[in-house]
Motif scaffolding. Structure first.
Motif, PDB file in Angstrom:
ATOM      1  N   ALA A  54       0.815  -1.215   0.000  1.00  0.00           N
ATOM      2  CA  ALA A  54       0.000   0.000   0.000  1.00  0.00           C
ATOM      3  C   ALA A  54       0.848   1.264   0.000  1.00  0.00           C
ATOM      4  O   ALA A  54       0.367   2.339  -0.364  1.00  0.00           O
ATOM      5  N   ASP A  66      -0.078   1.154  -6.620  1.00  0.00           N
ATOM      6  CA  ASP A  66      -1.532   1.247  -6.722  1.00  0.00           C
ATOM      7  C   ASP A  66      -2.071   0.249  -7.736  1.00  0.00           C
ATOM      8  O   ASP A  66      -3.212   0.325  -8.171  1.00  0.00           O
ATOM      9  N   THR A 125      -7.232  -3.987  -5.400  1.00  0.00           N
ATOM     10  CA  THR A 125      -6.368  -2.833  -5.181  1.00  0.00           C
ATOM     11  C   THR A 125      -6.493  -2.379  -3.740  1.00  0.00           C
ATOM     12  O   THR A 125      -7.599  -2.271  -3.207  1.00  0.00           O
ATOM     13  N   LEU A 126      -5.364  -2.107  -3.126  1.00  0.00           N
ATOM     14  CA  LEU A 126      -5.346  -1.661  -1.740  1.00  0.00           C
ATOM     15  C   LEU A 126      -5.612  -0.163  -1.636  1.00  0.00           C
ATOM     16  O   LEU A 126      -5.288   0.608  -2.555  1.00  0.00           O
ATOM     17  N   LYS A 127      -6.165   0.252  -0.523  1.00  0.00           N
ATOM     18  CA  LYS A 127      -6.268   1.672  -0.220  1.00  0.00           C
ATOM     19  C   LYS A 127      -4.866   2.201   0.056  1.00  0.00           C
ATOM     20  O   LYS A 127      -4.147   1.652   0.884  1.00  0.00           O
ATOM     21  N   PRO A 128      -4.436   3.246  -0.620  1.00  0.00           N
ATOM     22  CA  PRO A 128      -3.061   3.733  -0.458  1.00  0.00           C
ATOM     23  C   PRO A 128      -2.775   4.187   0.970  1.00  0.00           C
ATOM     24  O   PRO A 128      -3.660   4.696   1.667  1.00  0.00           O
ATOM     25  N   ARG A 147       3.286   7.916   0.419  1.00  0.00           N
ATOM     26  CA  ARG A 147       3.573   6.967  -0.643  1.00  0.00           C
ATOM     27  C   ARG A 147       5.004   7.148  -1.124  1.00  0.00           C
ATOM     28  O   ARG A 147       5.553   8.245  -1.127  1.00  0.00           O
TER      29      ARG A 147
END
Length: 511
Positions: A332, A336, A395-398, A402
């Motif tokens: 994460a 993305d 897809t993961l929540k960021p 980042r």
């Protein structure tokens, strides 16, 4: 029959190593775990330690192990035919012609386990006998070794003249024959992981083969000169099994893992290298270190942002696995892209599997709907049933901050189990660049481990209950995860790390 795991459950049960059953039962930390869980394999009574076991009972244990694998494993003959395993059981059984202790029985049992070529087929070391040996003054073999082709090379630097020498014999036993015997008795789906396992466990395996100090060795240095030395042995430490560490009355490593901000036993560490490249060493994935791992990642990525790092190298070459879901917060921070850890798994539920889970629980937990708590998917499968669960990419929540610079992951023959699954996801979905050597494990392989005592020897053996399918969904591909750049480790220099640093610098425009 197929079913789809929900995204949140997929992260939690992709590869629930059953030795963490107690941790799964623990709703909040080691203190709670002691209320709901117990050590399923307490020490044997003193009268059974070092006792000689009749041959017929040992043969019965080998048969019991074979039957256990038949009952519990979806496809134990993934790499070898059933007839080949049956022949090995028969030949090993015929070789047992006298009473043996648990110590001397272990090589026979390991040979049967290795016949399947499944990395998760193993037994817990007979700690009661080993610890009694240490208490009586026993001293293990003092040198570290590595396997180089068909030779053993001394990796210890004390005494200094032996470092890098080829080991020729130990206590009069030629190393060529010794290495052959160890290879036959080491479980692994790949030759590379088999050989690193031999190196890692060399002292313990010599003990099982009744090597005793002093250790008279013969070695050959690069010039061809032969050296002979007599070594007294190393100071031995008592064995504590994974269950001791998880379930002991003091909380053991589980409690320390939750307290430590940097993770237990240097499971993970981070520092900046010259040129603005960050190096994250990730050596294990313990479920009990979830809080410290997530705190560590937050600190690490803040430092990467503050220092304006040009790239990140993640070293997973010593990571033997654990909890696959620990990879999710790392991903994460760096990607993305959609991914999945595996294409799915064929999961079989047996009475043996349920009994193992129940043996980890206090009596009052066993009367509750415990299967629903551990995994709704597990609760949906009846005893004796096998079901295919499939996974879809997600897809993961960021997570912030980042990191958007180049990321390289180092892999090798010690990258195994859940760590290997993590690198398979990286390779399949292009989440990072892989450098090093092929992984020791293979993505389409057996896992989801349970444990059981053999009826006569009392040795605790592992069994697998699920066949995991690699991330690309190809169930017929039994190769390891391959690096994008094949760079073997070289003695005296870390060639893969050097290559990774060069790669991230090129990607960031730094040359």
């Amino acid at each position: 029959m197929q079913a789809s795991l929900h995204q949140t459950r997929r992260r939690r049960v992709l590869r629930l190593s059953a030795w963490t059953a107690g941790a799964a039962l623990a709703m909040s930390g080691a203190g709670c775990m002691r209320l709901v869980a117990r050590n399923p394999f307490p020490d044997l009574p003193p009268e059974r330690v070092n006792a000689e076991i009749p041959p017929e009972q040992l043969r019965d244990d080998l048969k019991s192990y074979f039957e256990l694998i038949e009952r519990t494993t979806p496809n134990p003959y993934l790499f070898v035919p059933r007839e080949q395993v049956e022949a090995r059981v028969a030949s090993v059984s015929a070789a047992i012609d006298r009473p043996l202790t648990r110590r001397t029985f272990m090589p026979y049992l390991r040979e049967v386990m290795a016949a399947y070529r499944i990395g998760h087929h193993y037994a817990l070391d007979p700690k009661e006998e080993f610890n009694a040996w240490i208490a009586a003054g026993g001293r293990p073999f003092p040198l570290n070794i590595r396997v180089d082709g068909d030779t053993l090379v001394i990796a210890s630097n004390e005494p200094p003249e032996l470092e890098g020498a080829m080991l020729k014999s130990v206590n009069g036993v030629e190393v060529t024959g010794l290495l052959s015997r160890l290879r036959i008795a080491t479980s692994s789906a790949t030759d590379a992981y088999r050989d690193v396992s031999i190196a890692d466990d060399f002292r313990q395996r010599l003990w099982e083969l009744e090597f005793e100090p002093p250790y008279a060795i013969e070695a050959e240095v690069a010039s061809g000169t032969s050296l002979e030395r007599t070594l007294p042995g190393a100071e031995g430490k008592p064995i504590r099994t994974m269950f001791d560490r998880m379930f002991d009355s003091e909380g053991g490593d589980s409690a320390e893992a939750e307290k430590s901000p940097s993770g237990p036993r240097e499971d993970f560490s981070f520092h900046m290298l010259e040129g603005g490249v960050g190096l994250l060493r990730w050596n294990a994935m313990p479920m009990t270190a979830r809080q410290s791992w997530e705190a560590f990642l937050q600190t690490t990525f803040r430092e990467l942002e503050a220092t304006r790092a040009t790239g990140l190298v993640i070293d997973m070459r010593s990571n033997g696995g654990g909890d696959s879901s620990l990879a999710a917060p790392l991903f994460a921070y760096i990607t993305d892209k959609p991914f999945r850890f595996s294409g799915g798994k064929r999961w079989r539920v047996s009475q043996d599997y349920e009994q193992f889970f129940e043996s980890c629980m206090q009596w009052w937990v066993r009367i509750l709907p415990w299967k629903q708590f551990i995994s709704p998917s597990l609760a949906s499968i009846k005893v004796g049933e096998e079901r295919l669960f499939t996974n879809e990419p997600y897809t993961l929540k960021p997570l912030e901050p980042r990191f958007r610079g180049p990321v390289c992951v180092l892999i090798g023959p010690r990258t195994f189990s859940s760590a290997m699954m993590t690198t398979d996801a990286i390779a399949t979905f292009g989440l990072a660049h892989l450098i090093g050597e092929p992984t020791g494990g293979v993505p389409t392989d057996l896992g989801e481990v349970g444990f059981q005592r053999l009826p006569n020897s009392g040795i605790v053996v592992a069994f697998c209950t699920a066949l995991f399918i690699r991330a690309d969904g190809n169930e017929r591909n039994n190769s390891p995860v391959m690096p994008d750049e094949l760079v073997p480790f070289e003695s005296g220099r870390d060639a893969p790390l050097e290559a990774a640093i060069r790669w991230v610098k090129r990607q960031s425009g730094g040359g």
